[in-house]
Write a protein that holds these residues in place. Structure first.
Motif, short mmCIF file in Angstrom:
data_model
loop_
_atom_site.label_atom_id
_atom_site.label_comp_id
_atom_site.label_asym_id
_atom_site.label_seq_id
_atom_site.Cartn_x
_atom_site.Cartn_y
_atom_site.Cartn_z
N ASP A 99 35.27 74.11 67.93
CA ASP A 99 34.21 74.75 68.70
C ASP A 99 34.19 76.26 68.52
N ALA A 100 34.87 76.77 67.50
CA ALA A 100 34.93 78.23 67.32
C ALA A 100 34.59 78.60 65.88
N GLY A 101 33.83 79.68 65.72
CA GLY A 101 33.53 80.20 64.40
C GLY A 101 32.46 79.41 63.67
N PRO A 102 32.02 79.93 62.54
CA PRO A 102 30.97 79.26 61.77
C PRO A 102 31.45 77.95 61.17
N GLN A 103 30.50 77.07 60.89
CA GLN A 103 30.83 75.73 60.40
C GLN A 103 31.61 75.76 59.08
N TRP A 104 31.26 76.68 58.18
CA TRP A 104 31.90 76.66 56.86
C TRP A 104 33.39 76.90 56.94
N ARG A 105 33.86 77.59 57.98
CA ARG A 105 35.30 77.84 58.11
C ARG A 105 36.10 76.59 58.44
N ARG A 106 35.42 75.51 58.73
CA ARG A 106 36.11 74.26 59.04
C ARG A 106 36.26 73.35 57.83
N CYS A 107 35.72 73.75 56.71
CA CYS A 107 35.69 72.88 55.54
C CYS A 107 36.33 73.57 54.34
N ARG A 108 37.37 72.96 53.80
CA ARG A 108 38.08 73.55 52.66
C ARG A 108 37.15 73.73 51.47
N GLU A 109 36.29 72.75 51.19
CA GLU A 109 35.38 72.83 50.05
C GLU A 109 34.49 74.06 50.10
N LEU A 110 34.19 74.53 51.31
CA LEU A 110 33.29 75.68 51.49
C LEU A 110 34.05 77.00 51.62
N GLY A 111 35.38 76.94 51.44
CA GLY A 111 36.18 78.16 51.52
C GLY A 111 36.87 78.36 52.84
N GLY A 112 36.79 77.35 53.73
CA GLY A 112 37.44 77.46 55.03
C GLY A 112 38.84 76.89 55.01
N GLY A 113 39.47 76.87 56.17
CA GLY A 113 40.80 76.31 56.29
C GLY A 113 41.90 77.33 56.14
N ALA A 114 43.08 76.95 56.60
CA ALA A 114 44.21 77.87 56.65
C ALA A 114 44.62 78.39 55.28
N VAL A 132 28.48 87.20 53.35
CA VAL A 132 27.93 85.86 53.45
C VAL A 132 29.08 84.85 53.45
N PRO A 133 28.84 83.57 53.76
CA PRO A 133 29.89 82.56 53.66
C PRO A 133 30.53 82.53 52.27
N ALA A 134 31.78 82.13 52.21
CA ALA A 134 32.60 82.28 51.01
C ALA A 134 31.98 81.65 49.76
N ARG A 135 31.31 80.51 49.91
CA ARG A 135 30.78 79.84 48.73
C ARG A 135 29.66 80.62 48.06
N PHE A 136 29.11 81.61 48.76
CA PHE A 136 28.04 82.44 48.19
C PHE A 136 28.54 83.80 47.71
N HIS A 137 29.81 84.09 47.89
CA HIS A 137 30.34 85.41 47.51
C HIS A 137 30.03 85.76 46.05
N ALA A 138 30.35 84.83 45.16
CA ALA A 138 30.21 85.12 43.73
C ALA A 138 28.77 85.43 43.35
N ALA A 139 27.85 84.60 43.82
CA ALA A 139 26.44 84.78 43.43
C ALA A 139 25.88 86.09 43.98
N VAL A 140 26.15 86.40 45.24
CA VAL A 140 25.60 87.61 45.85
C VAL A 140 26.27 88.86 45.27
N ALA A 141 27.59 88.81 45.09
CA ALA A 141 28.29 89.96 44.51
C ALA A 141 27.84 90.22 43.08
N SER A 142 27.64 89.14 42.33
CA SER A 142 27.17 89.29 40.95
C SER A 142 25.79 89.95 40.91
N ALA A 143 24.91 89.52 41.80
CA ALA A 143 23.58 90.12 41.85
C ALA A 143 23.65 91.58 42.25
N ALA A 144 24.55 91.92 43.17
CA ALA A 144 24.70 93.31 43.60
C ALA A 144 25.22 94.18 42.46
N LEU A 145 26.17 93.66 41.69
CA LEU A 145 26.67 94.41 40.54
C LEU A 145 25.59 94.59 39.49
#
Length: 362
Positions: free
Chosen positions: A166-181, A78-91
């Motif tokens: 114009d490339a990739g998902p929107q979240w990758r364009r925003c640092r707050e959401l885990g995107g950016g170089a 899932v997008p980076a900002r949801f990694h912790a919640a989904v991984a925690s639920a999976a564990l």
């Protein structure tokens, strides 16, 4: 320990780019594993994935996939900002887990996942597929054998086609959401520094340029714990390139991760244009060419890195062993990334131990 003859059944949560282009194609070539379920909030995206990869079960709610008793391993894509919640639920659901990078977007979330993984009897890893790239593995072995002598510097460059407008998902364009170089792409580089040199990052200085999005271009200079220097540059909107150079007292190791013959060693006594060096390079290309033409999967070494990553995880599940790449490794890469973002914000070096807990607000 799993039955050696039983297929390890995998569920994919998130059917976006990394799942469709990386994990799902790779899992077709992993021995002893089969994808039986996928989940995505977007019903159309889920349907495309289910049909393209012949996945028997599709869920529009990831909690339903986690309740599926047949799913043994969960890939969190899932997008980076949801990694912790989904991984925690999976564990919590007792699943073995692969979490795409970055592990999370704050150190407190990383620490929570590390603690959960330590309490779990399952296997947990982070999706640093470049650790499994054939040439990266060879380069690491050469460094471990001391073929380069004492290491003075490591330098990496990542460039990607298209641009964030114009490339990739929107979240990758925003640092707050885990995107950016410095975050989304940079964690690969910081982890490669640690993996290849087997030492920690101590201090970083970051610079960014934002043309199409937050941090679509960035550079980080760092000092490792033993004084070795490290540097990386990440660029969007140009041709594809993934280069690693390791400078040692006895010579330079050049690793081009997108070339089948991309691993070269140049002794300190030689220059790149020397006839002997050029001839040795030609012979190396001819030696590697049959492998590239007749590889089992017909995939590049980059694509094959996902296969090797998954094969290692599946083998660890069967044997009841923890994988080489742990959630602690994921946490350390996130800590370097947060220090780099802080440095770029304040315009001065930041010690990694002084990294903030999370990303600054926009």
């Amino acid at each position: 320990m799993e039955d050696a003859h039983r297929q390890i059944k995998i569920g994919i949560i998130g059917c976006g780019q990394v799942a469709i282009q990386g994990h799902l194609p790779a899992l077709r070539h992993v021995s002893g594993a089969t994808v039986i379920a996928a989940a995505d909030l977007d019903a159309n995206r889920l349907q495309r994935a289910v049909e393209e990869f012949n996945i028997p079960r599709g869920y529009t709610n990831d909690s339903l996939l986690l309740k599926d008793p047949d799913v043994a391993v969960v890939a969190v894509c899932v997008p980076a900002r949801f990694h912790a919640a989904v991984a925690s639920a999976a564990l919590d659901a007792g699943k073995h887990v692969l979490v795409e990078k970055p592990l999370a977007l704050s150190l407190s979330e990383c620490d929570q996942l590390v603690r959960q993984a330590e309490r779990s009897t399952g296997v947990s890893t982070v999706g640093f597929n470049m650790r499994w790239h054939r040439l990266v593995r060879q380069a690491r072995a050469m460094i471990q054998r001391g073929e380069l002598g004492p290491i003075h510097m490591i330098r990496t460059v990542m460039a990607r086609q298209g641009h964030q407008a114009d490339a990739g998902p929107q979240w990758r364009r925003c640092r707050e959401l885990g995107g950016g170089a410095l975050i989304e792409a940079g964690v690969h580089e910081y982890d490669l520094w640690r993996f290849l040199l087997e030492r920690e990052v101590e201090e970083v200085f970051g610079l960014t340029r934002s043309e199409y999005s937050d941090d679509d271009m960035g550079s980080v200079v760092a000092r490792m714990a033993d004084g070795t220097l490290a540097a990386t540059t990440i660029v969007e909107g140009t041709g594809s390139h993934f280069q690693v150079d390791v400078f040692g007292e006895r010579g330079r190791l050049q690793l081009s991760c997108l070339q089948f013959d991309g691993l070269r060693f140049l002794p300190a006594s030689r220059r790149p244009g020397d006839p002997q060096v050029r001839f040795a390079g030609l012979m190396h290309t001819l030696k590697e060419l049959p492998r590239a033409l007749f590889s089992r999967s017909g995939k590049s070494d980059y694509a094959a890195s996902f296969v090797s990553e998954w094969q290692h995880l599946v083998d660890c599940v069967r044997l009841g062993k923890q994988p080489e790449c742990t959630l602690v490794d994921g946490r350390r890469a996130v800590q370097v990334a947060l220090a780099a973002v802080q440095s770029a914000s304040v315009g001065q070096p930041v010690r990694v131990v002084d990294a903030p807990d999370g990303l600054p607000a926009a």
